[in-house]
Design a protein around this motif. Structure first.
Motif, PDB file in Angstrom:
ATOM      1  N   LYS A  96      28.944  37.146  24.249  1.00 29.86           N
ATOM      2  CA  LYS A  96      29.583  36.769  25.630  1.00 29.86           C
ATOM      3  C   LYS A  96      30.985  36.448  25.556  1.00 29.86           C
ATOM      4  N   TRP A  97      31.472  35.969  24.534  1.00 26.49           N
ATOM      5  CA  TRP A  97      32.796  35.571  24.199  1.00 26.49           C
ATOM      6  C   TRP A  97      33.622  36.866  24.147  1.00 26.49           C
ATOM      7  N   MET A  98      33.025  37.869  23.491  1.00 22.87           N
ATOM      8  CA  MET A  98      33.694  39.183  23.248  1.00 22.87           C
ATOM      9  C   MET A  98      33.759  39.849  24.624  1.00 22.87           C
ATOM     10  N   ASP A  99      32.650  39.609  25.497  1.00 21.27           N
ATOM     11  CA  ASP A  99      33.122  40.162  26.802  1.00 21.27           C
ATOM     12  C   ASP A  99      33.908  39.860  27.637  1.00 21.27           C
ATOM     13  N   LYS A 100      34.179  38.323  27.571  1.00 23.50           N
ATOM     14  CA  LYS A 100      35.193  37.859  28.400  1.00 23.50           C
ATOM     15  C   LYS A 100      36.484  38.225  27.658  1.00 23.50           C
ATOM     16  N   LYS A 101      36.795  38.458  26.562  1.00 19.63           N
ATOM     17  CA  LYS A 101      37.940  38.536  25.956  1.00 19.63           C
ATOM     18  C   LYS A 101      38.433  40.265  25.808  1.00 19.63           C
ATOM     19  N   THR A 102      37.370  41.019  26.101  1.00 18.43           N
ATOM     20  CA  THR A 102      37.780  42.513  25.890  1.00 18.43           C
ATOM     21  C   THR A 102      37.286  43.090  27.383  1.00 18.43           C
ATOM     22  N   SER A 103      37.234  42.404  28.159  1.00 13.17           N
ATOM     23  CA  SER A 103      36.797  42.936  29.662  1.00 13.17           C
ATOM     24  C   SER A 103      37.186  44.362  30.078  1.00 13.17           C
ATOM     25  N   GLY A 104      38.582  44.362  30.109  1.00 13.83           N
ATOM     26  CA  GLY A 104      39.028  45.831  30.446  1.00 13.83           C
ATOM     27  C   GLY A 104      38.930  46.690  29.389  1.00 13.83           C
ATOM     28  N   ILE A 105      39.261  46.273  28.236  1.00 15.31           N
ATOM     29  CA  ILE A 105      39.537  47.287  27.194  1.00 15.31           C
ATOM     30  C   ILE A 105      38.196  48.011  26.717  1.00 15.31           C
ATOM     31  N   MET A 106      37.073  47.294  26.803  1.00 15.42           N
ATOM     32  CA  MET A 106      35.786  47.726  26.282  1.00 15.42           C
ATOM     33  C   MET A 106      34.736  48.156  27.340  1.00 15.42           C
ATOM     34  N   GLN A 107      35.321  48.571  28.670  1.00 15.78           N
ATOM     35  CA  GLN A 107      34.638  49.051  29.693  1.00 15.78           C
ATOM     36  C   GLN A 107      33.665  50.282  29.391  1.00 15.78           C
ATOM     37  N   ASN A 108      34.336  51.181  28.628  1.00 18.25           N
ATOM     38  CA  ASN A 108      33.734  52.533  28.316  1.00 18.25           C
ATOM     39  C   ASN A 108      32.929  52.483  27.081  1.00 18.25           C
ATOM     40  N   ALA A 109      32.834  51.269  26.348  1.00 19.69           N
ATOM     41  CA  ALA A 109      32.007  50.975  25.204  1.00 19.69           C
ATOM     42  C   ALA A 109      31.543  49.374  25.107  1.00 19.69           C
ATOM     43  N   PRO A 110      30.845  49.006  26.050  1.00 18.70           N
ATOM     44  CA  PRO A 110      30.541  47.659  26.056  1.00 18.70           C
ATOM     45  C   PRO A 110      29.233  47.336  25.203  1.00 18.70           C
ATOM     46  N   PHE A 111      29.368  46.066  24.529  1.00 12.23           N
ATOM     47  CA  PHE A 111      28.402  45.802  23.734  1.00 12.23           C
ATOM     48  C   PHE A 111      27.201  45.317  24.559  1.00 12.23           C
ATOM     49  N   LYS A 112      26.089  46.011  24.211  1.00 13.27           N
ATOM     50  CA  LYS A 112      24.824  45.541  24.755  1.00 13.27           C
ATOM     51  C   LYS A 112      23.732  45.018  23.947  1.00 13.27           C
ATOM     52  N   PHE A 113      23.891  45.078  22.710  1.00  8.10           N
ATOM     53  CA  PHE A 113      22.616  44.326  22.125  1.00  8.10           C
ATOM     54  C   PHE A 113      23.148  43.269  21.182  1.00  8.10           C
ATOM     55  N   ALA A 114      22.518  41.942  21.504  1.00  8.49           N
ATOM     56  CA  ALA A 114      22.936  40.910  20.837  1.00  8.49           C
ATOM     57  C   ALA A 114      21.732  39.749  21.091  1.00  8.49           C
ATOM     58  N   PRO A 115      20.464  40.177  20.539  1.00 10.20           N
ATOM     59  CA  PRO A 115      19.678  39.217  20.624  1.00 10.20           C
ATOM     60  C   PRO A 115      19.720  37.717  20.543  1.00 10.20           C
ATOM     61  N   ASP A 116      19.253  36.998  21.405  1.00 10.57           N
ATOM     62  CA  ASP A 116      19.188  35.457  21.469  1.00 10.57           C
ATOM     63  C   ASP A 116      18.641  34.978  20.175  1.00 10.57           C
ATOM     64  N   ASN A 117      17.632  35.477  19.810  1.00 12.55           N
ATOM     65  CA  ASN A 117      16.932  34.937  18.775  1.00 12.55           C
ATOM     66  C   ASN A 117      17.478  35.727  17.327  1.00 12.55           C
ATOM     67  N   GLY A 118      18.439  36.454  17.043  1.00 15.66           N
ATOM     68  CA  GLY A 118      19.097  36.970  16.002  1.00 15.66           C
ATOM     69  C   GLY A 118      18.005  37.791  14.953  1.00 15.66           C
ATOM     70  N   LEU A 119      17.867  37.339  13.899  1.00 17.66           N
ATOM     71  CA  LEU A 119      17.222  37.995  12.803  1.00 17.66           C
ATOM     72  C   LEU A 119      15.827  37.916  13.236  1.00 17.66           C
ATOM     73  N   ALA A 120      15.388  36.845  13.905  1.00 15.00           N
ATOM     74  CA  ALA A 120      13.798  36.830  14.201  1.00 15.00           C
ATOM     75  C   ALA A 120      13.493  37.948  15.122  1.00 15.00           C
ATOM     76  N   TYR A 121      14.475  38.704  15.740  1.00 18.03           N
ATOM     77  CA  TYR A 121      14.066  39.718  16.637  1.00 18.03           C
ATOM     78  C   TYR A 121      13.431  40.869  15.755  1.00 18.03           C
ATOM     79  N   PHE A 122      14.203  41.210  14.861  1.00 20.41           N
ATOM     80  CA  PHE A 122      13.716  41.990  13.710  1.00 20.41           C
ATOM     81  C   PHE A 122      12.345  41.913  13.005  1.00 20.41           C
ATOM     82  N   GLU A 123      12.411  40.525  12.556  1.00 19.18           N
ATOM     83  CA  GLU A 123      11.045  39.879  12.108  1.00 19.18           C
ATOM     84  C   GLU A 123       9.941  40.226  12.868  1.00 19.18           C
TER      85      GLU A 123
END
Length: 133
Positions: free
Chosen positions: A53-80
């Protein structure tokens, strides 16, 4: 992948710098593809939802062609939850501190309690993990 793993018994799959650009369904598909007897470990960097969320705000125009999509709320528990076991995990902030790579103002943050990598919530956390199955 069969050709790349021919003869392997303990392969390490490294997906550094990849997962944050993928959709959830693609991460699940990778997880399934890497659950093979020849693959002993899966290693990747992981972004927490708060840092995304922080990076989305800071890089809004710069990263429009390569936006960050995956950042699970539960971190490593997602993979577990997908059947993986965490063998190692280290915060990027703490690793940078250990290698004397932080500016003075961030050194103070590194001394504070760090979020649980299985539940980083909205904290700005990212780390490197090595998983096994």
């Amino acid at each position: 992948m069969n050709e790349a793993l021919a003869g392997a018994t303990k392969a390490l799959v490294l997906t550094e710098g990849l997962l944050m650009y993928l959709e959830n369904r693609d991460v699940v598909a990778l997880s399934g593809a890497f659950t093979r007897p020849e693959i002993a470990w899966w290693m990747f960097d992981l972004w927490g939802a708060g840092l995304k969320k922080w990076m989305d705000k800071k890089t809004s125009g710069i990263m429009q062609n390569a936006p960050f999509k995956f950042a699970p709320d539960n971190g490593l528990a997602y993979f577990e939850d997908l059947g993986w076991k965490t063998a190692e995990v280290e915060s990027v902030l703490l690793a940078a501190y250990r290698f004397h790579r932080l500016p003075p103002w961030l050194r103070l943050l590194a001394r504070l309690p760090q979020p649980d990598p299985r539940n980083p919530r909205n904290r700005r956390w990212n780390g490197v993990a090595r998983l096994t199955h």
